[in-house]
Design an enzyme around this catalytic site. Structure first.
Site, short mmCIF file in Angstrom:
data_model
loop_
_atom_site.label_atom_id
_atom_site.label_comp_id
_atom_site.label_asym_id
_atom_site.label_seq_id
_atom_site.Cartn_x
_atom_site.Cartn_y
_atom_site.Cartn_z
N ASP A 6 -5.15 9.09 18.01
CA ASP A 6 -4.36 10.29 17.77
C ASP A 6 -4.56 11.23 18.97
OD1 ASP A 6 -6.94 11.21 17.40
OD2 ASP A 6 -6.31 12.71 15.95
N GLU B 39 -3.48 11.12 5.40
CA GLU B 39 -3.11 10.80 6.77
C GLU B 39 -1.67 11.18 7.07
OE1 GLU B 39 -5.17 10.26 8.91
OE2 GLU B 39 -6.93 9.58 7.81
N TYR C 209 -0.81 4.43 13.82
CA TYR C 209 -1.92 5.33 13.48
C TYR C 209 -2.27 5.24 11.99
CZ TYR C 209 -4.62 9.21 12.03
OH TYR C 209 -5.60 9.95 11.42
#
Length: 351
Positions: free
Chosen positions: A134, A33, A116
């Site tokens: 996102d 990520e 996020y």
DNA sequence: AATTCGTGGAG
DNA sequence: TCTCCAAGAAT
């Protein structure tokens, strides 16, 4: 069928493979990520594999040198991600007994972990019902709901919609990844494939023909352009490279020294002025080539000159280390793209 | 809150 | 060539 059912059915049917898909190790999910921030999947894949080989767990990442860390990130951009990730790993080793904190508040405290990353790692790795938002998700939902205000002023609406939708989902990680896959593959910024979209039935933008308009975005400002002189400072068979300060642009990366050319200033004048300010004197120089590079908020035009070193130690407020290296040794250092472009010209012209 | 953080791909 | 923008976070 419900929204989430349609979406996840489509996702399962696509069965898109990525090195981190199906991964249960939180460290690896987290790493993926971080690398994927503002970076396309295709770009990340080789970096992810290489990183896992070199640093297979938190401890190995924490114990690595900054040079090794940045070398593994070289070319990926946004280098503070790498420094922040290692900082967080060290933090976990020292303060959390080497185990990633499973508490949302604690995880959020780690450097480089924002809303996020928290949602992505905790939904995919721990099954928490935290929707990710996102660029893909913003686009998909703003179109689906027909949101006609500027996209970033619609975030609360997007979040409240997703909070409801993710409640009745069995595997939140699949829901989140399905949203992002849909945005990347179907609900693309330009020319979305609405015909094959699993949620086109209730999509406002699709029904009203607004997919070209939504999401609404502010126009970006023009970025400034600078001309620079860059020196390949030769001393016998070696040339000089410098390590940038750890903060700010390209922090910790190595580069060829140089500086901006002032307006109305010739290249040779700039060359002498910049290196005179650095405290080193040079003699004859020869033109190597020009290399352009575009950063996110400015662009540069580098004019490279090979110069013969006479005397002096380079002192620059922008750098913390200096090193004379032989041609070929640059592969041992994390060097940013702009300098690589000039080094490539050096090879062409001088080997 | 607006700016600062890279690089590469798509159209 | 030019513009947009990509699994965002820090300041």
């Amino acid at each position: 069928m419900k929204f989430s059912t349609r979406l996840i059915k489509w996702y399962k049917n696509q069965n898109i493979l990525m090195p981190w898909r199906g991964e249960k190790d939180l460290y690896k999910i987290w790493l993926s990520e971080v690398m994927l921030q503002q970076t396309q999947v295709k770009t990340v894949i080789p970096y992810y594999k290489n990183w896992i080989n070199k640093f297979p767990n938190i401890k190995s990442a924490a114990l690595a040198s900054e040079k090794e860390i940045l070398k593994a990130w070289e070319g990926l951009g946004y280098y503070s991600r790498a420094r922040n990730f290692q900082h967080a790993c060290k933090n976990i080793v020292s303060d959390y007994n080497g185990e990633i904190p499973l508490n949302e508040i604690e995880f959020l405290k780690l450097k480089g972990v924002g809303e996020y990353i928290l949602s992505a790692v905790f939904s995919i790795g721990l099954g928490k019902k935290l929707p990710v938002i996102d660029g893909n998700v913003k686009r998909v939902i703003s179109r689906y709901l027909g949101l006609t205000n500027e996209i970033n002023s619609e975030l609360k609406n997007i979040k409240s919609f997703l909070d409801i939708k993710i409640k009745d989902v069995k595997i939140p990680g699949d829901f989140n990844q399905a949203m992002m896959d849909l945005g990347r593959i179907v609900c693309k910024p330009k020319n979305p494939n609405c015909d094959i979209c699993p949620i086109n039935i209730n999509c406002v933008a699709f029904k009203q023909g607004l997919t070209q308009l939504i999401p609404i975005k502010l126009k970006k400002k023009q970025i400034p352009h600078y001309k620079m002189i860059i020196g390949i400072i030769q001393n016998n068979d070696k040339f000089l490279i410098c390590k940038r300060n750890s903060d700010g642009l390209l922090g910790g990366m190595w580069e060829l020294p140089g500086g901006k050319i002032k307006k109305q200033e010739s290249n040779s004048t700039a060359l002498n002025r910049v290196f005179s300010d650095f405290g080193i004197s040079l003699k004859s120089n020869s033109y190597i080539g020009t290399a352009n590079h575009i950063y996110s908020h400015f662009s540069i035009e580098q004019h490279g000159y090979q110069c013969d070193y006479i005397k002096g130690n380079l002192i620059s407020k922008n750098h913390t280390e200096y090193k004379w290296i032989s041609k070929g040794e640059e592969v041992l250092f994390p060097i940013h793209k702009a300098s690589h472009k000039l080094l490539a010209k050096l090879k062409v012209n001088y080997t």
